[in-house]
Design a protein around this motif. Sequence first.
Motif, PDB file in Angstrom:
ATOM      1  N   MET A  46       0.856  -1.178   0.000  1.00 16.04           N
ATOM      2  CA  MET A  46       0.000   0.000   0.000  1.00 16.04           C
ATOM      3  C   MET A  46       0.900   1.238   0.000  1.00 16.04           C
ATOM      4  N   THR A  47       0.637   2.147  -0.927  1.00 13.54           N
ATOM      5  CA  THR A  47       1.418   3.386  -0.976  1.00 13.54           C
ATOM      6  C   THR A  47       0.614   4.509  -0.325  1.00 13.54           C
ATOM      7  N   VAL A  48       1.323   5.329   0.430  1.00 19.84           N
ATOM      8  CA  VAL A  48       0.714   6.428   1.172  1.00 19.84           C
ATOM      9  C   VAL A  48       1.475   7.707   0.819  1.00 19.84           C
ATOM     10  N   ARG A  49       0.732   8.732   0.395  1.00 17.76           N
ATOM     11  CA  ARG A  49       1.382  10.025   0.164  1.00 17.76           C
ATOM     12  C   ARG A  49       1.082  10.949   1.338  1.00 17.76           C
ATOM     13  N   PHE A  50       2.157  11.464   1.919  1.00 16.37           N
ATOM     14  CA  PHE A  50       2.053  12.419   3.024  1.00 16.37           C
ATOM     15  C   PHE A  50       2.841  13.654   2.601  1.00 16.37           C
ATOM     16  N   GLY A  51       2.135  14.718   2.207  1.00 10.38           N
ATOM     17  CA  GLY A  51       2.823  15.890   1.685  1.00 10.38           C
ATOM     18  C   GLY A  51       3.593  15.540   0.430  1.00 10.38           C
ATOM     19  N   ARG A  52       4.910  15.724   0.470  1.00  9.65           N
ATOM     20  CA  ARG A  52       5.759  15.399  -0.677  1.00  9.65           C
ATOM     21  C   ARG A  52       6.503  14.080  -0.474  1.00  9.65           C
ATOM     22  N   GLN A  53       6.071  13.298   0.508  1.00 11.98           N
ATOM     23  CA  GLN A  53       6.692  12.003   0.800  1.00 11.98           C
ATOM     24  C   GLN A  53       5.786  10.870   0.300  1.00 11.98           C
ATOM     25  N   LEU A  54       6.412   9.827  -0.243  1.00 13.50           N
ATOM     26  CA  LEU A  54       5.683   8.650  -0.701  1.00 13.50           C
ATOM     27  C   LEU A  54       6.261   7.440   0.021  1.00 13.50           C
ATOM     28  N   ILE A  55       5.379   6.683   0.693  1.00 12.90           N
ATOM     29  CA  ILE A  55       5.813   5.595   1.562  1.00 12.90           C
ATOM     30  C   ILE A  55       5.080   4.326   1.168  1.00 12.90           C
ATOM     31  N   ALA A  60       1.038  -5.882   6.602  1.00 12.01           N
ATOM     32  CA  ALA A  60       1.041  -5.752   8.062  1.00 12.01           C
ATOM     33  C   ALA A  60       1.284  -4.324   8.514  1.00 12.01           C
ATOM     34  N   GLY A  61       1.468  -3.397   7.573  1.00 10.95           N
ATOM     35  CA  GLY A  61       1.682  -1.998   7.928  1.00 10.95           C
ATOM     36  C   GLY A  61       3.129  -1.634   8.162  1.00 10.95           C
ATOM     37  N   ARG A  62       4.055  -2.536   7.813  1.00 13.88           N
ATOM     38  CA  ARG A  62       5.476  -2.241   8.003  1.00 13.88           C
ATOM     39  C   ARG A  62       6.020  -1.476   6.798  1.00 13.88           C
ATOM     40  N   GLU A  63       6.876  -0.506   7.081  1.00 13.95           N
ATOM     41  CA  GLU A  63       7.429   0.331   6.010  1.00 13.95           C
ATOM     42  C   GLU A  63       8.455  -0.462   5.201  1.00 13.95           C
ATOM     43  N   GLN A  64       8.320  -0.358   3.852  1.00 14.63           N
ATOM     44  CA  GLN A  64       9.229  -1.065   2.967  1.00 14.63           C
ATOM     45  C   GLN A  64      10.076  -0.117   2.114  1.00 14.63           C
ATOM     46  N   LEU A 286     -10.032  -0.312   0.549  1.00 13.18           N
ATOM     47  CA  LEU A 286     -10.319  -1.677   0.976  1.00 13.18           C
ATOM     48  C   LEU A 286      -9.367  -2.588   0.215  1.00 13.18           C
ATOM     49  N   TRP A 287      -8.418  -3.173   0.937  1.00  7.79           N
ATOM     50  CA  TRP A 287      -7.332  -3.928   0.287  1.00  7.79           C
ATOM     51  C   TRP A 287      -7.007  -5.148   1.125  1.00  7.79           C
ATOM     52  N   ASN A 288      -7.006  -6.293   0.470  1.00 10.85           N
ATOM     53  CA  ASN A 288      -6.733  -7.577   1.153  1.00 10.85           C
ATOM     54  C   ASN A 288      -7.663  -7.776   2.351  1.00 10.85           C
ATOM     55  N   ASP A 289      -8.931  -7.430   2.161  1.00 10.50           N
ATOM     56  CA  ASP A 289      -9.960  -7.579   3.194  1.00 10.50           C
ATOM     57  C   ASP A 289      -9.678  -6.746   4.434  1.00 10.50           C
ATOM     58  N   LEU A 290      -8.859  -5.721   4.289  1.00  9.04           N
ATOM     59  CA  LEU A 290      -8.592  -4.787   5.377  1.00  9.04           C
ATOM     60  C   LEU A 290      -8.939  -3.377   4.912  1.00  9.04           C
ATOM     61  N   LEU A 291      -9.414  -2.581   5.858  1.00  6.28           N
ATOM     62  CA  LEU A 291      -9.793  -1.202   5.565  1.00  6.28           C
ATOM     63  C   LEU A 291      -8.687  -0.276   6.069  1.00  6.28           C
ATOM     64  N   TRP A 292      -8.100   0.488   5.134  1.00  9.98           N
ATOM     65  CA  TRP A 292      -7.083   1.472   5.460  1.00  9.98           C
ATOM     66  C   TRP A 292      -7.746   2.850   5.379  1.00  9.98           C
ATOM     67  N   VAL A 293      -7.758   3.580   6.489  1.00 10.94           N
ATOM     68  CA  VAL A 293      -8.501   4.835   6.554  1.00 10.94           C
ATOM     69  C   VAL A 293      -7.610   5.928   7.162  1.00 10.94           C
ATOM     70  N   VAL A 294      -7.666   7.121   6.548  1.00 16.87           N
ATOM     71  CA  VAL A 294      -7.027   8.305   7.109  1.00 16.87           C
ATOM     72  C   VAL A 294      -8.134   9.204   7.648  1.00 16.87           C
ATOM     73  N   LEU A 310     -10.250  -2.080  15.114  1.00 17.92           N
ATOM     74  CA  LEU A 310      -8.887  -1.606  14.895  1.00 17.92           C
ATOM     75  C   LEU A 310      -7.895  -2.757  14.972  1.00 17.92           C
ATOM     76  N   LEU A 311      -6.893  -2.688  14.077  1.00 19.09           N
ATOM     77  CA  LEU A 311      -5.792  -3.634  14.098  1.00 19.09           C
ATOM     78  C   LEU A 311      -4.551  -2.934  14.635  1.00 19.09           C
ATOM     79  N   ALA A 312      -3.444  -3.633  14.636  1.00 18.86           N
ATOM     80  CA  ALA A 312      -2.197  -3.074  15.155  1.00 18.86           C
ATOM     81  C   ALA A 312      -1.802  -1.837  14.354  1.00 18.86           C
ATOM     82  N   GLU A 313      -1.149  -0.882  15.025  1.00 21.46           N
ATOM     83  CA  GLU A 313      -0.688   0.334  14.374  1.00 21.46           C
ATOM     84  C   GLU A 313       0.331   0.002  13.288  1.00 21.46           C
ATOM     85  N   THR A 314       0.399   0.867  12.282  1.00 25.31           N
ATOM     86  CA  THR A 314       1.394   0.685  11.224  1.00 25.31           C
ATOM     87  C   THR A 314       2.789   0.857  11.816  1.00 25.31           C
ATOM     88  N   GLY A 315       3.714   0.031  11.336  1.00 27.10           N
ATOM     89  CA  GLY A 315       5.080   0.101  11.838  1.00 27.10           C
ATOM     90  C   GLY A 315       5.959   0.942  10.939  1.00 27.10           C
TER      91      GLY A 315
END
Length: 566
Positions: A46-55, A60-64, A286-294, A310-315
């Motif tokens: 899952m890609t997340v854009r925060f300002g000018r950052q792309l993560i 499992a929510g771990r940063e790659q 909605l991805w892999n039967d999980l809901l990612w919400v901001v 709620l599931l475990a926080e993103t790492g």
Amino acid sequence: MDRKSWIAASVVVLCTALCLLGYLWANQLRLDVPGYGSLRPQGEMMTVRFGRQLIWLDAAGREQRHLDLADVGLVPTGDHAFFANGDLLLYHRPERARLSYWLARYLRLRKQSERAPRVGEGFYRCELPALACEPFGRGLPALDSAFHLALAADDTLFVADTPGFYIYRLAAGADQPERTGDGMLRFPNQIRLSEEGLWVADTNNRRLLLLESDGRAFGQVIREVSLRPQGALRWPHQFAAEGDGWLVNLADDRMRDGRIYRFSAAGEVVDSVAADLLVDPLVFELWNDLLWVVDAQSQHLSRMDVHGALLAETGSASLTSLELQAQHQRTRYLWLGRLFLAGMVLSLLAGFAAAWLLEREQTRAQFAGWSGRALAPLVAAKPAPIPSGQVHWLENRLKRRLRWQVPLILLVVAALAYALLRVLLLDGPWQLRVQMLVLALYAVLSLWLMMRDLLAAAQQRVGVSDEWLFLEAQGRQCRVALDQVHYSRSHLVTPELVVFLGQPGHAVFDRAGVESVLFPRLKGASPCSPWAVWKALWHTRHPQAVLLLVLVPATVGLMLSLRLLA
């Protein structure tokens, strides 16, 4: 007012104005703090854009992976997407849209016309991870505000231009896009490709629409799912397919404080998702039967199951750091704004203190005039002498002010007419056009009644002798003995007519003449109550009475009509 008082007044006005500008500046800085943008699955991440950052995060929510788009000078805005080979597509907007454009967005008007992107602006296709970016899709119009993207497996691009009311289709290798027909969509938001075609959240038509995505029949309606409003939440702007049904984010009239609802395939509400956890869902996937919400209020990315648990926080250390930095910046700018606001209050208090210290008698007189306490001492005072047998005519100072007030009112009317014309020419909903027409008519009516009252007051004349008052108002003249007139702080009342003397801050006649020549000669006259003044105004059909009796029902009618048209 002496020189010292002028200097003190100038300093107070300057400090108050600077503090007000500082308060607005601090609020703007707080709004400009980078925050969460778009979410987009790519393969197993899952890609997340925060300002000018792309993560990139795994399931499992771990940063790659983490990319800083500022390294190549890009200012990403809105949605992002990925081509079949993994290249990144984003929109670069180096400059803010103009104020007139954002005003149209606030009023939820349709974008008036397309414009070409400015130099450097537009879509860019970036090869990853090197971030080698090249311009893409230069045939597409500039996108100043909300838009959404969808990329097909053959790299055909679909762009929903929300305020433009169109969806564009740019085939791979094509220079110019196709677009949907006129009048089909109203504020199209999120778009998603499926095996059936292209689904779109047609927000102001309150529906999900399935369109043909093939080039030969692009834009033809295949299917429609109407979504019933849920109280004040009635604008569907994000959605995701869940089995045979839908997860839909419904927003209120401000496009805020929404809620994610589960709808059946027929468009019936089943339940809401995580209503107690989410205050203002900004974006969800909605991805892999999980809901990612901001959530926009907390500016936090959450992972939960489809039931809202709620599931475990993103790492992600990067996301945690960015969230904390943004929170600290917003708090700092919030306190900066409060500091400027406190400075403005202190500046006003200092102004009152300076007025009391430097102009104590004038300040007392002003406050006494506002409260009406100064009238009795004025009547009891010794009158200024008038030569025997002569009449002293009080100066009507409103005539001089009308030289700039009338052109100003005419300028406001012209501006209202221009704004109304612009709105009527835009292809917006008819309710909005009627609302603007009603508001413009109400404003013109108010300004006409105000000008009528000002012109009538400017034509008044008051003459004073030791025995008589000579009055001219409303096209009539009369002579009345001083002991036969009724008076208040603002009006002279006779059986034939009423003369408006003015109010604190809006004097019609010269105040010095009124206080030294007129009022001291009214010792034998009778004061009258505000209710008696208003009865006399109505009896003589004075413009002030007409203004009140017309504007009160007009205002009530305006509020009811705006409510019915909302």
